[in-house]
Design a protein around this motif. Structure first.
Motif, PDB file in Angstrom:
ATOM      1  N   SER A 117      35.511 -25.679 -17.198  1.00  0.00           N
ATOM      2  CA  SER A 117      34.699 -26.872 -17.377  1.00  0.00           C
ATOM      3  C   SER A 117      35.596 -28.101 -17.328  1.00  0.00           C
ATOM      4  O   SER A 117      36.667 -28.121 -17.944  1.00  0.00           O
ATOM      5  CB  SER A 117      33.965 -26.819 -18.727  1.00  0.00           C
ATOM      6  N   ALA A 118      35.158 -29.119 -16.612  1.00  0.00           N
ATOM      7  CA  ALA A 118      35.963 -30.323 -16.461  1.00  0.00           C
ATOM      8  C   ALA A 118      36.091 -31.042 -17.798  1.00  0.00           C
ATOM      9  O   ALA A 118      35.088 -31.424 -18.405  1.00  0.00           O
ATOM     10  CB  ALA A 118      35.333 -31.243 -15.427  1.00  0.00           C
ATOM     11  N   PHE A 119      37.335 -31.223 -18.267  1.00  0.00           N
ATOM     12  CA  PHE A 119      37.558 -31.975 -19.500  1.00  0.00           C
ATOM     13  C   PHE A 119      37.588 -33.464 -19.148  1.00  0.00           C
ATOM     14  O   PHE A 119      37.637 -33.840 -17.971  1.00  0.00           O
ATOM     15  CB  PHE A 119      38.825 -31.512 -20.209  1.00  0.00           C
ATOM     16  N   PRO A 120      37.512 -34.348 -20.142  1.00  0.00           N
ATOM     17  CA  PRO A 120      37.289 -35.780 -19.864  1.00  0.00           C
ATOM     18  C   PRO A 120      38.212 -36.401 -18.832  1.00  0.00           C
ATOM     19  O   PRO A 120      37.743 -37.138 -17.948  1.00  0.00           O
ATOM     20  CB  PRO A 120      37.462 -36.425 -21.245  1.00  0.00           C
ATOM     21  N   ALA A 121      39.535 -36.158 -18.908  1.00  0.00           N
ATOM     22  CA  ALA A 121      40.460 -36.810 -17.984  1.00  0.00           C
ATOM     23  C   ALA A 121      40.188 -36.404 -16.539  1.00  0.00           C
ATOM     24  O   ALA A 121      40.337 -37.217 -15.614  1.00  0.00           O
ATOM     25  CB  ALA A 121      41.900 -36.475 -18.363  1.00  0.00           C
TER      26      ALA A 121
END
Length: 263
Positions: A117-121
């Motif tokens: 899952s894409a983390f914020p950065a």
């Protein structure tokens, strides 16, 4: 002659810079250097340790203490050429091409390909919702017998599904060539680079001394329609990598899309 370890290091540094010891060549043994400078082997050992910390010297079982090659020069203009699958030596990616042109044995080794899952950065740079599924490709970039860079690249899973970019093996010829071959050719890139102290496992993998510096680069690649298709984070041994940005526009021609980060 007698000198402290810093003086010995300075003399050896000058000899290396002036080509007396060429890149890749072995320097004299600790015993020979101790005799040459009229000091103890411990003093010589401290001088060599300083030059290793500076990235000028390396050590290998097969050749003892030797002069490191200069940093691998990665020219930003190279990426456009590498996207051309019909180029000479099309089996090599940008890193391997740059190393080959500089007479260095370079290779890219895939260490992991995972969905996450894409983390914020990452999500912000790819312009995705946080948690969107992405494919992460992790690689080690080797120069000779040392890892020069650690790379992690994230791409939208929905975009690369069914392409070599989602596979677990090396992408022959480089990621950009694969993108071009599958209909989302790179159009332009944006990069930001900062220097920082190396941390944790990255320091161990890059064979750095405590307190050594690295260059951390974040690159966003967009296709020719302006869509973000990849974000790359590179952590580079600062003594083994040089990022070259040449022939850039300045003045009014250079102000388009200019962003000043004042964080």
């Amino acid at each position: 002659m007698s000198a402290g370890f810093r003086g010995i290091a300075e003399q050896l540094r000058t000899q290396i810079e002036r080509g007396f010891y060429a890149p890749g060549t072995r320097i004299p043994t600790e015993f020979d250097l101790a005799e040459q400078f009229g000091v103890s082997r411990e003093t010589v050992r401290r001088a060599l340790a300083l030059l290793k910390t500076e990235g000028l010297l390396g050590t290998a079982r097969s050749k003892g203490t030797y002069v490191q090659h200069p940093p691998v020069r990665l020219v930003i203009a190279r990426y456009g050429a590498v996207a051309n699958a019909s180029r000479e030596r099309a089996d090599l990616g940008p890193w391997e091409t740059a190393c080959a042109e500089q007479g260095i044995e370079g290779r890219a080794v895939v260490t992991a390909v995972e969905r996450e899952s894409a983390f914020p950065a990452v999500a912000a740079r790819l312009e995705l919702e946080e948690g969107t599924e992405v494919v992460r490709r992790s690689r080690e970039m080797w120069a000779g017998d040392r890892i020069a860079q650690l790379q992690d690249a994230w791409m939208p899973a929905a975009l690369v599904e069914g392409t070599p970019l989602a596979g677990t093996t090396k992408v022959v010829g480089g990621v950009y060539a694969a993108m071009a071959a599958h209909g989302f050719a790179p159009g332009h890139v944006s990069e930001e680079i900062a220097a920082r102290i190396s941390m944790g496992t990255e320091r161990e993998r890059l064979s750095l001394a405590p307190g050594a510096w690295v260059l951390e680069l974040w690159r966003i690649t967009r296709d020719q329609n302006g869509r973000a298709v990849e974000v790359l984070r590179t952590v580079a041994n600062a003594s083994m990598s040089a990022f070259v940005y040449d022939d850039l526009p300045i003045g009014s021609a250079g102000r388009r899309d200019q962003v000043i980060d004042q964080r």
